[in-house]
Each structure stands twice: as structure tokens, then as C-alpha cells.
Enzyme design. Structure first.
Site, PDB file in Angstrom:
ATOM      1  CD  GLU A   1      26.774  -7.601 -23.776  1.00  0.00           C
ATOM      2  OE1 GLU A   1      25.849  -7.045 -23.150  1.00  0.00           O
ATOM      3  OE2 GLU A   1      27.803  -7.013 -24.150  1.00  0.00           O
TER       4      GLU A   1
ATOM      5  CG  ASP B   1      25.623 -10.991  -4.159  1.00  0.00           C
ATOM      6  OD1 ASP B   1      26.555 -11.028  -3.333  1.00  0.00           O
ATOM      7  OD2 ASP B   1      25.110 -12.029  -4.632  1.00  0.00           O
TER       8      ASP B   1
HETATM    9  P1  ADP Z   1      26.663 -17.984 -10.027  1.00  0.00           P
HETATM   10  O1  ADP Z   1      26.680 -19.441 -10.365  1.00  0.00           O
HETATM   11  O2  ADP Z   1      27.414 -17.642  -8.795  1.00  0.00           O
HETATM   12  O3  ADP Z   1      25.300 -17.378 -10.137  1.00  0.00           O
HETATM   13  P2  ADP Z   1      27.221 -17.015 -12.636  1.00  0.00           P
HETATM   14  O4  ADP Z   1      26.627 -18.239 -13.221  1.00  0.00           O
HETATM   15  O5  ADP Z   1      26.464 -15.756 -12.844  1.00  0.00           O
HETATM   16  O6  ADP Z   1      27.541 -17.248 -11.143  1.00  0.00           O
HETATM   17  O7  ADP Z   1      28.658 -16.802 -13.212  1.00  0.00           O
HETATM   18  C1  ADP Z   1      29.658 -17.821 -13.155  1.00  0.00           C
HETATM   19  C2  ADP Z   1      30.904 -17.335 -13.880  1.00  0.00           C
HETATM   20  O8  ADP Z   1      30.624 -17.208 -15.258  1.00  0.00           O
HETATM   21  C3  ADP Z   1      31.329 -15.938 -13.438  1.00  0.00           C
HETATM   22  O9  ADP Z   1      32.231 -15.975 -12.381  1.00  0.00           O
HETATM   23  C4  ADP Z   1      31.968 -15.372 -14.691  1.00  0.00           C
HETATM   24  O10 ADP Z   1      33.313 -15.748 -14.763  1.00  0.00           O
HETATM   25  C5  ADP Z   1      31.232 -16.058 -15.809  1.00  0.00           C
HETATM   26  N1  ADP Z   1      30.176 -15.201 -16.392  1.00  0.00           N
HETATM   27  C6  ADP Z   1      29.008 -14.832 -15.801  1.00  0.00           C
HETATM   28  N2  ADP Z   1      28.273 -14.058 -16.617  1.00  0.00           N
HETATM   29  C7  ADP Z   1      28.994 -13.947 -17.762  1.00  0.00           C
HETATM   30  C8  ADP Z   1      28.777 -13.272 -19.010  1.00  0.00           C
HETATM   31  N3  ADP Z   1      27.661 -12.588 -19.237  1.00  0.00           N
HETATM   32  N4  ADP Z   1      29.740 -13.359 -19.957  1.00  0.00           N
HETATM   33  C9  ADP Z   1      30.870 -14.070 -19.739  1.00  0.00           C
HETATM   34  N5  ADP Z   1      31.126 -14.736 -18.607  1.00  0.00           N
HETATM   35  C10 ADP Z   1      30.208 -14.677 -17.624  1.00  0.00           C
END
Ligand code: ADP
Length: 292
Positions: A96, A200
Site C-alpha cells: 500500500e 527497528d
Molecule cells: P529502506 O531502503 O531503508 O529499506 P524503504 O525502501 O522501506 O527503506 O523506504 C524508503 C522511503 O520510502 C521511506 O523513507 C519512505 O519515505 C518511503 N516509503 C516507504 N514505504 C512507503 C509506503 N508504503 N508508502 C509511501 N512511501 C513509503
């Protein structure tokens, strides 16, 4: 990304939905430590898609399980996991899309109360979890223990130490003092019942959801001592004061918590050492100098 990104998005969506899904727009989302991320607006709704090459096979599956566990507590919003798998040699995770609204008044106090309620109302018979997962891309074992200190030593401190040893990041003198510190823990850490933890919880994993309240992402879930979770929030500078005050209104901490923060944070210091290098060992050394 190499190749045609639109094709990658469409193939991942088709794998997820079992039918072709039209991508109306794709905008890249930065800010993550590890993954590539994109907002997809499609004929089926808006999604967040992230992907990575060369990560552990089941990393996104475990992230989805963690999100489901937190969602089951029905207290703090998390994104709904939709699909995960392998596409064009990359692991992907579709969930989502969280559309942020302006934060509500009392945002941090509301979050503090919600986290305390989540910890308080979601317990288990043992520390740990029925499966291992990941913290960042490092393995996080969750072997169940009746005893918190036993769990913390085996699954958190010793596991990360062994990783650091095999990565050649620590000296034998460090290893000796680090293990000696285990003996001190029974006098330093209070008991408490196992609580469902995000695992985390730093500011990078806190977003604002469509209702203007907190939405938490990227968990490394297990049942642990709730003080570990609060200490984690202080690893890179604390959350605002209102968050902690509201947490304690719902479920006060044992006296002396401030003295224990650095002890719990040996764990994130060690994971950061293993992920990013030995400059993070300073935080561990500080504790060892104090107690060993
Ligand atoms: P990482 O690369 O550290 O695992 P993520 O890929 O989960 O981090 O998330 C990177 C960025 O994307 C987050 O900081 C947030 O801003 C955005 N993000 C993560 N999940 C969602 C989501 N479900 N909906 C909208 N934005 C998201």
C-alpha cells in the site's frame, strides 16, 4: 535501473494481481538506506514498490510477516503488504502506498501513547518469535527464551559479535571485554514481560499516514523488552519529549531507564558496525569502559 523500468513495474504488478495492470505514473521515492523505491499510480490504485538485487531470498517475505504482526495489534498504522517475489533478477515488494497528510496536533504524544498501548496489550509467553527475520539486511535470529537476558545475549549481542569477528572488525581484546560484560547484565537490566516490538524504530521508519498520525514501516519484529524499543528511538538523537512523556503516562518505565539506554543500544551499534564499518564500535566501547 537497467532495462526498461516500466516493463519491470508492469511485470511485478501482473505477478501480484494475476492480470495486467496499467501503470499511469511512476515517481521515484528516495530516502531509503537499502532499497530502490517508487510510487506507482495504477488502474488498481496507488502502490509503493521497492526492489533490490542480491539481498537474502526471504527478506521481503519476513518484512511482510512483521507488518502483518504489527497490523494485527490494530493500534499503529502500517502499510498493507500486497506481494513480494523475484522479477528480472531483483527481489521486489509491493505494498500500500502511504499518502501523508499534515500531522495532527499532539502527533508525538499520540504516537507515544499508541506505542505504549501496543507494547502493553501485545505480549507472548517467551521472548523471541516463531521465525527469524532481518534487521536492515542482516539476519536477526529470534530463538525463543523464557529469560530476557539470555535472549538478549544469545540472539542480539553474541550473534552480532560473531558476525563482526567473521568480518574481521573486532580485536581479540574487544571480544574478551565484550563477553565479560555479559556477566554484568543480570545486575543491570530489569525483567519485564515480552512485548511486541517494531524492532527497528528510528525516525527513518516513522512516516505520517493519511489520517495525520504515525505510520511505521520497515520493521524487524519480535517479542522483547520494551525498553529496547525506546532505547532504539534514541540511537540517532531522541524523538521529541512529548513522545516519551505520553508513553510513560500509559505505562511507566522502571527507574533508571536512562542509565540502560546505551546498554540496549550495543545492539544497533553492532548492527551498524556490521553494515557500515567499525566507526560504530565507539558506542560499544563507551559501555564496556564503564562496566568492564
Ligand atoms: P529502506 O531502503 O531503508 O529499506 P524503504 O525502501 O522501506 O527503506 O523506504 C524508503 C522511503 O520510502 C521511506 O523513507 C519512505 O519515505 C518511503 N516509503 C516507504 N514505504 C512507503 C509506503 N508504503 N508508502 C509511501 N512511501 C513509503
Amino acid at each position: 535501473m537497467y532495462g526498461n523500468p516500466d516493463k519491470f513495474y508492469e511485470e511485478a504488478l501482473e505477478q501480484a494481481f494475476g492480470k495486467p495492470v496499467k501503470v499511469e505514473s511512476a515517481s521515484s521515492i528516495g530516502g531509503g538506506c537499502i532499497n530502490n523505491g517508487v510510487k506507482l499510480m495504477t488502474s488498481e490504485g496507488n502502490f509503493f514498490l521497492k526492489w533490490q538485487k542480491g539481498i537474502p531470498e526471504d527478506m521481503f517475505e519476513k518484512e511482510a510477516l512483521g507488518l502483518k504482526l504489527l497490523a494485527g495489534a490494530r493500534i499503529i498504522k502500517v502499510p498493507r503488504p500486497i506481494a513480494w517475489g523475484m522479477m528480472q533478477g531483483r527481489h521486489y515488494f509491493l505494498m500500500e502506498f502511504i499518502e501523508a497528510a499534515p500531522p495532527v496536533r499532539g502527533y508525538w504524544a499520540d504516537f507515544g501513547r499508541a506505542l505504549a498501548a501496543m507494547h502493553k496489550d501485545n505480549s507472548a509467553g517467551t521472548y523471541g518469535l516463531d521465525h527469524d527475520n532481518y534487521i536492515g539486511k542482516l539476519p536477526q535470529p529470534n530463538t525463543k527464551h523464557k529469560n530476557w537476558i539470555g535472549f538478549f545475549i544469545e540472539n542480539r549481542l553474541e550473534f552480532q559479535l560473531k558476525l563482526a569477528m567473521s568480518n574481521g572488525l573486532v580485536s581479540s581484546d574487544f571480544v574478551e571485554r565484550y563477553r565479560k560484560f555479559y556477566e554484568k547484565l543480570p545486575d543491570l537490566l530489569p525483567a519485564d514481560r515480552p512485548a511486541l516490538l517494531h524492532g527497528d524504530l528510528w525516525s527513518g521508519n516513522v512516516m505520517t499516514g493519511p489520517d495525520g498520525k504515525v505510520c511505521i514501516i520497515d520493521p524487524a519484529v519480535y517479542y522483547g523488552h520494551r525498553e529496547v524499543e525506546l532505547a532504539f528511538t534514541q540511537m540517532f538523537g531522541s524523538f521529541p519529549h512529548d513522545f516519551y512523556a505520553a508513553y510513560e503516562e500509559v505505562w511507566p518505565l522502571e527507574p533508571g531507564y536512562d542509565e540502560r539506554v546505551d546498554i540496549y543500544n550495543i545492539y544497533p551499534h553492532m548492527t551498524h558496525t556490521n553494515l557500515f564499518g567499525p566507526s560504530y564500535l565507539g558506542g560499544v566501547e563507551q559501555v564496556l569502559r564503564r562496566y568492564v
